[in-house]
Design a protein around this motif. Structure first.
Motif, PDB file in Angstrom:
ATOM      1  N   ASP A   1     -49.277 124.598  33.062  1.00  0.00           N
ATOM      2  CA  ASP A   1     -48.460 123.465  33.486  1.00  0.00           C
ATOM      3  C   ASP A   1     -47.493 123.876  34.592  1.00  0.00           C
ATOM      4  O   ASP A   1     -47.272 123.127  35.542  1.00  0.00           O
ATOM      5  N   GLU A   2     -46.921 125.079  34.466  1.00  0.00           N
ATOM      6  CA  GLU A   2     -46.005 125.578  35.489  1.00  0.00           C
ATOM      7  C   GLU A   2     -46.745 125.777  36.811  1.00  0.00           C
ATOM      8  O   GLU A   2     -46.223 125.436  37.875  1.00  0.00           O
TER       9      GLU A   2
ATOM     10  N   ASN B   1     -52.263 133.083  17.548  1.00  0.00           N
ATOM     11  CA  ASN B   1     -53.139 132.300  18.404  1.00  0.00           C
ATOM     12  C   ASN B   1     -52.449 131.036  18.892  1.00  0.00           C
ATOM     13  O   ASN B   1     -52.605 130.639  20.031  1.00  0.00           O
ATOM     14  N   ARG B   2     -51.702 130.413  18.006  1.00  0.00           N
ATOM     15  CA  ARG B   2     -50.958 129.210  18.381  1.00  0.00           C
ATOM     16  C   ARG B   2     -49.918 129.545  19.440  1.00  0.00           C
ATOM     17  O   ARG B   2     -49.770 128.831  20.430  1.00  0.00           O
TER      18      ARG B   2
ATOM     19  N   ILE C   1     -48.068 129.465  25.104  1.00  0.00           N
ATOM     20  CA  ILE C   1     -47.661 130.214  26.304  1.00  0.00           C
ATOM     21  C   ILE C   1     -48.640 129.951  27.449  1.00  0.00           C
ATOM     22  O   ILE C   1     -48.231 129.676  28.577  1.00  0.00           O
ATOM     23  N   LYS C   2     -49.921 130.017  27.147  1.00  0.00           N
ATOM     24  CA  LYS C   2     -50.939 129.796  28.179  1.00  0.00           C
ATOM     25  C   LYS C   2     -50.845 128.375  28.738  1.00  0.00           C
ATOM     26  O   LYS C   2     -50.925 128.163  29.946  1.00  0.00           O
ATOM     27  N   LYS C   3     -50.654 127.410  27.865  1.00  0.00           N
ATOM     28  CA  LYS C   3     -50.539 126.006  28.290  1.00  0.00           C
ATOM     29  C   LYS C   3     -49.316 125.820  29.176  1.00  0.00           C
ATOM     30  O   LYS C   3     -49.387 125.147  30.213  1.00  0.00           O
TER      31      LYS C   3
END
Length: 98
Positions: free
Chosen positions: A17-18, A5-6, A11-13
């Protein structure tokens, strides 16, 4: 399980941001009457079409907020897009001469 989950969160964050970085680049380009796709291709001629960039161009509203040259360069370099930052800085110099 918690570690997965971390990792997924990180990855999602990063992807979010990208996407923000791409949106900033597109809006800055359009604000300055520049073609963001052409600038990207100049910076990365060996890469195929960047779908995220094309999507950002389609969704762009350059009047939404103004991006300063310094902010754009800082964000591009933060994401390791040094080649794109170099191309953008070349364009900034041309714009200053006008």
């Amino acid at each position: 399980m918690e570690y997965e989950n971390r990792d997924e969160y990180i990855i999602k964050k990063y992807q979010q941001d990208e996407a923000t970085m791409i949106q900033l680049f597109v809006n800055w380009s359009l604000q300055n009457n520049l073609d963001p796709v052409q600038l990207y291709q100049r910076a990365y001629p060996a890469q195929s079409q960047n779908d995220a960039l094309v999507r950002a161009v389609e969704e762009a509203d350059p009047s939404e907020f103004e991006i300063s040259n310094e902010t754009l360069l800082d964000v591009l370099q933060l994401f390791g897009n040094d080649d794109l930052a170099f191309v953008a800085s070349e364009e900034m110099e041309k714009l200053e001469r006008k």
